[in-house]
Design an enzyme around this catalytic site. Structure first.
Site, mmCIF file in Angstrom:
data_model
loop_
_atom_site.group_PDB
_atom_site.id
_atom_site.type_symbol
_atom_site.label_atom_id
_atom_site.label_comp_id
_atom_site.label_asym_id
_atom_site.label_seq_id
_atom_site.Cartn_x
_atom_site.Cartn_y
_atom_site.Cartn_z
ATOM 1 C CE LYS A 67 -3.136 -1.038 -0.758
ATOM 2 N NZ LYS A 67 -3.377 -1.696 -2.098
ATOM 3 C CD1 TRP A 72 0.921 6.740 -10.399
ATOM 4 C CD2 TRP A 72 1.088 7.551 -8.332
ATOM 5 N NE1 TRP A 72 0.905 8.109 -10.500
ATOM 6 C CE2 TRP A 72 1.000 8.630 -9.245
ATOM 7 C CE3 TRP A 72 1.198 7.825 -6.970
ATOM 8 C CZ2 TRP A 72 1.030 9.964 -8.837
ATOM 9 C CZ3 TRP A 72 1.214 9.151 -6.563
ATOM 10 C CH2 TRP A 72 1.134 10.203 -7.479
ATOM 11 C CG HIS A 122 4.460 -6.049 -1.413
ATOM 12 N ND1 HIS A 122 4.578 -4.752 -1.829
ATOM 13 C CD2 HIS A 122 3.165 -6.415 -1.646
ATOM 14 C CE1 HIS A 122 3.410 -4.338 -2.308
ATOM 15 N NE2 HIS A 122 2.547 -5.321 -2.207
ATOM 16 C CG PHE A 243 -6.046 8.556 -8.126
ATOM 17 C CD1 PHE A 243 -5.536 7.420 -7.525
ATOM 18 C CD2 PHE A 243 -7.378 8.881 -7.899
ATOM 19 C CE1 PHE A 243 -6.330 6.616 -6.715
ATOM 20 C CE2 PHE A 243 -8.182 8.087 -7.093
ATOM 21 C CZ PHE A 243 -7.655 6.957 -6.495
ATOM 22 N N GLY A 273 -5.940 8.091 -3.364
ATOM 23 C CA GLY A 273 -4.748 8.515 -4.076
ATOM 24 C C GLY A 273 -4.224 9.861 -3.626
#
Length: 340
Positions: A67, A72, A122, A243, A273
């Site tokens: 997160k 993006w 991640h 976004f 966003g």
């Protein structure tokens, strides 16, 4: 059936994940001390990501704590690789354009993909693909204000079927501060990766920098990747990675994911966003608790953009909220999904 459908590859993954998740839904297992959700990850998939030799010198890795703006950055780099042409991001799901290193269908186990390969992870640095460190592969680490990460991860945990129920906002905050959430401690994650700063093939950038100057940030990423763009192509990257554009693109907004993986009734994957949304959720006591742990954990490290803005008034791009008692982390949100 009308409308775009997930590719066969994802259907295979869905079946495997759903089968496991039904057996131990909401359970985590530990791999070398780090918690991972059952279903999407297995000890075998994590070991493959860590120990594979399938790394190329022109690979591009996007590394984030969950997160923190992963999608993006994927969108930005996909557009850069195509010189600003949005055809790719409109025709192939985002998870297939940039597959994950550590999931049960790993980027390393997929059929041969053309170079340059774009992959995501991640993983904390101690579990990351060892072969990458001795290669010329480029790693982009995207950091984000951990306060905003808490809020986004809390809401995401409500819609992602394979994750544990986050419990109360206070319980989730305490678990986050102790590292008892998926992928472990945010503090350990960023402190591990920040040591890579200064390496020629490593770029550290933040979600906040993307928001403050997207065009300048895209230029920086282009320079790092050795892919300069003309003004027209650069403008296209900025426009199509905004976004609103991502939220309207069903190849990027995760609406193609089935309900067995993402409960769309509970909210959208791409939520707001913005930066600073934590100020609309944290109570004064929660903010003070977080700040104390943050100071202890991050002592001696260089400052980050969110350190300079922690005491600012309203979230970026938002008007100052009317004065009222803080509702806490679980304030009612008309769209309680997840930021990028």
């Amino acid at each position: 059936m009308d409308g775009p459908q997930p590719p066969a590859l994802w259907g295979s993954l869905e079946n495997r994940v759903s089968e496991l998740s039904q057996k131990l839904q909401g359970e985590y297992f530990r791999y070398k001390g780090i918690p991972f959700p059952v279903g999407m990850y297995t000890p075998e998939s994590l070991s493959l990501a860590e120990n594979t030799s399938n790394v190329r010198d022109d690979d591009i890795f996007i590394v984030t704590y969950p997160k923190s703006g992963t999608n993006w950055m994927i969108e930005i780099i996909c557009l850069i690789l195509k010189d600003g042409d949005p055809s790719w991001i409109r025709s192939e799901p985002i998870w297939q354009r940039a597959p994950w290193c550590e999931t049960t269908i790993s980027a390393f186990s997929l059929p041969e993909r053309p170079s340059p390969r774009l992959m995501c992870s991640h993983l904390p640095i101690e579990l990351f693909t060892k072969a990458a460190f001795s290669s010329k592969a480029k790693v982009i680490y995207l950091g984000r204000n951990p306060r905003d990460v808490v809020v986004s991860l809390y809401y995401y945990s409500k819609i992602a079927v394979q994750l544990k129920d986050p419990g109360t906002p206070e319980q989730f905050l305490q678990n986050f501060l102790k590292g008892e959430v998926q992928f472990g401690s945010w503090f350990d994650h960023i402190k591990g990766w920040i040591r890579m700063r200064g390496r020629e093939n490593f770029l550290f950038i933040t979600y906040e920098e993307l928001q403050q100057d997207l065009r300048g940030s895209v230029q920086l990423i282009c320079e790092f990747l050795g892919r300069p763009l003309g003004e027209e192509a650069l403008s296209s990257v900025v426009a199509h990675s905004a976004f609103a554009a991502m939220k309207a693109n069903n190849m990027s907004n995760y609406t193609l994911l089935p309900a067995s993986l993402l409960d769309h009734r509970q909210g959208a994957f791409l939520r707001k966003g913005i930066s600073g949304d934590w100020k609309n959720h944290f109570t004064v006591a929660q903010s003070e608790t977080f700040d104390q742990v943050y100071r202890e954990q991050m002592h001696g490290l260089p400052s980050f953009p969110w350190d300079r803005s922690a005491e600012d008034g309203s979230p970026d791009g938002e008007t100052e909220p009317s004065p009222s008692p803080s509702p806490g982390l679980a304030s009612d949100d008309p769209n309680p999904g997840s930021s990028q």
